[in-house]
Write a protein that holds these residues in place. Structure first.
Motif, PDB file in Angstrom:
ATOM      1  N   GLN A  49      64.608  54.213  42.554  1.00 26.81           N
ATOM      2  CA  GLN A  49      64.881  55.479  41.505  1.00 26.81           C
ATOM      3  C   GLN A  49      63.662  56.472  41.215  1.00 26.81           C
ATOM      4  O   GLN A  49      63.369  57.717  40.909  1.00 26.81           O
ATOM      5  CB  GLN A  49      65.390  55.063  40.421  1.00 26.81           C
ATOM      6  N   GLN A  50      62.579  55.487  41.148  1.00 30.51           N
ATOM      7  CA  GLN A  50      61.103  56.200  40.755  1.00 30.51           C
ATOM      8  C   GLN A  50      60.488  57.033  41.737  1.00 30.51           C
ATOM      9  O   GLN A  50      59.656  57.731  41.454  1.00 30.51           O
ATOM     10  CB  GLN A  50      60.254  55.135  40.361  1.00 30.51           C
ATOM     11  N   ILE A  51      61.205  57.109  42.951  1.00 27.41           N
ATOM     12  CA  ILE A  51      60.555  58.156  43.674  1.00 27.41           C
ATOM     13  C   ILE A  51      61.612  58.987  44.195  1.00 27.41           C
ATOM     14  O   ILE A  51      61.712  59.496  45.519  1.00 27.41           O
ATOM     15  CB  ILE A  51      59.698  57.342  45.082  1.00 27.41           C
ATOM     16  N   GLY A 106      55.105  47.973  30.594  1.00 23.02           N
ATOM     17  CA  GLY A 106      54.768  49.204  30.720  1.00 23.02           C
ATOM     18  C   GLY A 106      55.535  49.627  31.815  1.00 23.02           C
ATOM     19  O   GLY A 106      56.335  48.895  32.565  1.00 23.02           O
ATOM     20  N   CYS A 107      55.799  50.980  32.364  1.00 21.84           N
ATOM     21  CA  CYS A 107      56.466  51.526  33.302  1.00 21.84           C
ATOM     22  C   CYS A 107      55.849  52.620  33.892  1.00 21.84           C
ATOM     23  O   CYS A 107      55.256  53.660  33.435  1.00 21.84           O
ATOM     24  CB  CYS A 107      57.718  51.959  32.858  1.00 21.84           C
ATOM     25  N   LEU A 108      55.669  52.592  35.372  1.00 26.16           N
ATOM     26  CA  LEU A 108      54.855  53.738  36.045  1.00 26.16           C
ATOM     27  C   LEU A 108      55.436  55.233  35.797  1.00 26.16           C
ATOM     28  O   LEU A 108      54.919  56.201  35.751  1.00 26.16           O
ATOM     29  CB  LEU A 108      54.953  53.649  37.513  1.00 26.16           C
ATOM     30  N   SER A 109      56.853  55.214  35.356  1.00 29.67           N
ATOM     31  CA  SER A 109      57.306  56.487  34.847  1.00 29.67           C
ATOM     32  C   SER A 109      57.151  56.893  33.427  1.00 29.67           C
ATOM     33  O   SER A 109      57.622  57.874  33.084  1.00 29.67           O
ATOM     34  CB  SER A 109      58.844  56.447  35.232  1.00 29.67           C
ATOM     35  N   GLN A 148      63.658  41.944  36.488  1.00 30.93           N
ATOM     36  CA  GLN A 148      64.749  42.317  35.372  1.00 30.93           C
ATOM     37  C   GLN A 148      64.215  43.833  35.252  1.00 30.93           C
ATOM     38  O   GLN A 148      65.349  44.463  35.212  1.00 30.93           O
ATOM     39  CB  GLN A 148      64.732  41.810  34.114  1.00 30.93           C
ATOM     40  N   HIS A 149      63.150  44.330  35.143  1.00 32.71           N
ATOM     41  CA  HIS A 149      62.968  45.515  34.935  1.00 32.71           C
ATOM     42  C   HIS A 149      63.255  46.593  35.972  1.00 32.71           C
ATOM     43  O   HIS A 149      63.780  47.525  35.687  1.00 32.71           O
ATOM     44  CB  HIS A 149      61.157  45.448  34.594  1.00 32.71           C
ATOM     45  N   GLU A 150      63.066  45.963  37.282  1.00 31.40           N
ATOM     46  CA  GLU A 150      63.141  46.872  38.355  1.00 31.40           C
ATOM     47  C   GLU A 150      64.910  46.944  38.793  1.00 31.40           C
ATOM     48  O   GLU A 150      65.492  47.990  39.121  1.00 31.40           O
ATOM     49  CB  GLU A 150      62.410  46.142  39.641  1.00 31.40           C
ATOM     50  N   THR A 197      52.738  47.123  34.575  1.00 34.19           N
ATOM     51  CA  THR A 197      53.237  48.532  34.684  1.00 34.19           C
ATOM     52  C   THR A 197      54.228  48.482  36.033  1.00 34.19           C
ATOM     53  O   THR A 197      53.800  47.981  36.989  1.00 34.19           O
ATOM     54  CB  THR A 197      52.137  49.396  34.921  1.00 34.19           C
ATOM     55  N   LEU A 198      55.459  48.561  35.841  1.00 35.99           N
ATOM     56  CA  LEU A 198      56.336  48.199  36.495  1.00 35.99           C
ATOM     57  C   LEU A 198      57.264  49.429  37.114  1.00 35.99           C
ATOM     58  O   LEU A 198      57.422  50.340  36.482  1.00 35.99           O
ATOM     59  CB  LEU A 198      57.459  47.463  35.965  1.00 35.99           C
TER      60      LEU A 198
HETATM   61 ZN   LIG Z   1      59.704  51.044  35.434  1.00 34.05          ZN
END
Ligand SMILES: [Zn+2]
Length: 198
Positions: A49-51, A106-109, A148-150, A197-198
């Motif tokens: 989703q992040q890409i 954290g999150c890369l987004s 779990q985050h992913e 950062t996930l």
């Molecule tokens: Zn994330």
């Protein structure tokens, strides 16, 4: 190929990933690009989703993190987590195990935003490899948190959804600003590196 990572405010982050029915060269190339993108951004995980690809695939690599340990059992055998990285999970299903614990994420987004999130201490994951084989892993520590985050990303769930309401309220003006910037096409520099950062 390094791909642009979408930021909060982009509707793709809320899309539920479709099951991958056929693991072909397109999916293998996608996974390779996701690993390259995750490493370039110094993240420990990245979801499709992040890409901007609403598919059930995520990549992980916790090997650069020294101060937050992980354990890993691969098909019933204990393995040194570093030796198994990066991990690609296709169509993962997870079972939460053990107690919960609070840890910073954290999150890369979400450039420059971190928060304390309660997660299960360990997880059991069933997924497919890039060769289409089913495999099972049991993870604890940082790797369990990252999975779990992913897994949440694959279902359109973001870490801010799991923050305590007071913590989320404290971030609300930054989140609104980030959403607006994303809509205007402002991209943050991806130099930001937190512990996770996930
Ligand atoms: Zn994330």
């Amino acid at each position: 190929m390094i791909l642009p990572i979408l930021q909060y405010g982009d509707p793709s982050l809320r899309a539920k990933g479709e099951q991958i029915k056929k693991i072909d060269s397109r999916i293998r190339e996608l996974a390779a690009n996701m690993i390259e993108t995750m490493h370039a951004a110094h993240g420990v995980g990245l979801a499709a989703q992040q890409i901007g690809q609403p598919l059930q695939v995520t990549v992980l690599d916790v090997s650069a993190v020294e101060d937050r340990p992980s354990t890993l059992r691969l098909s019933g055998k204990d393995v040194e987590p570093k030796s198994a990285m990066p991990i690609v999970l296709i169509n993962p299903e997870i079972e939460l195990r053990g107690e919960t614990e609070v840890g910073v994420e954290g999150c890369l987004s979400f450039p420059e935003i971190t928060g304390d999130i309660e997660r299960a201490q360990s997880v059991l994951v069933r997924a497919q490899t890039l060769e289409g084989e089913m495999f099972q892993i049991e993870a604890s520590g940082l790797l369990a948190r990252a999975i779990q985050h992913e897994h949440d990303h694959l279902h359109g769930i973001l870490f801010i959804d799991r923050m305590k309401s007071a913590a989320k309220a404290a971030l609300s003006s930054r989140l609104k600003r980030l959403q607006k910037e994303t809509k205007r096409g402002v991209r943050h520099h991806e130099e930001f590196v937190s512990e996770t950062t996930l």
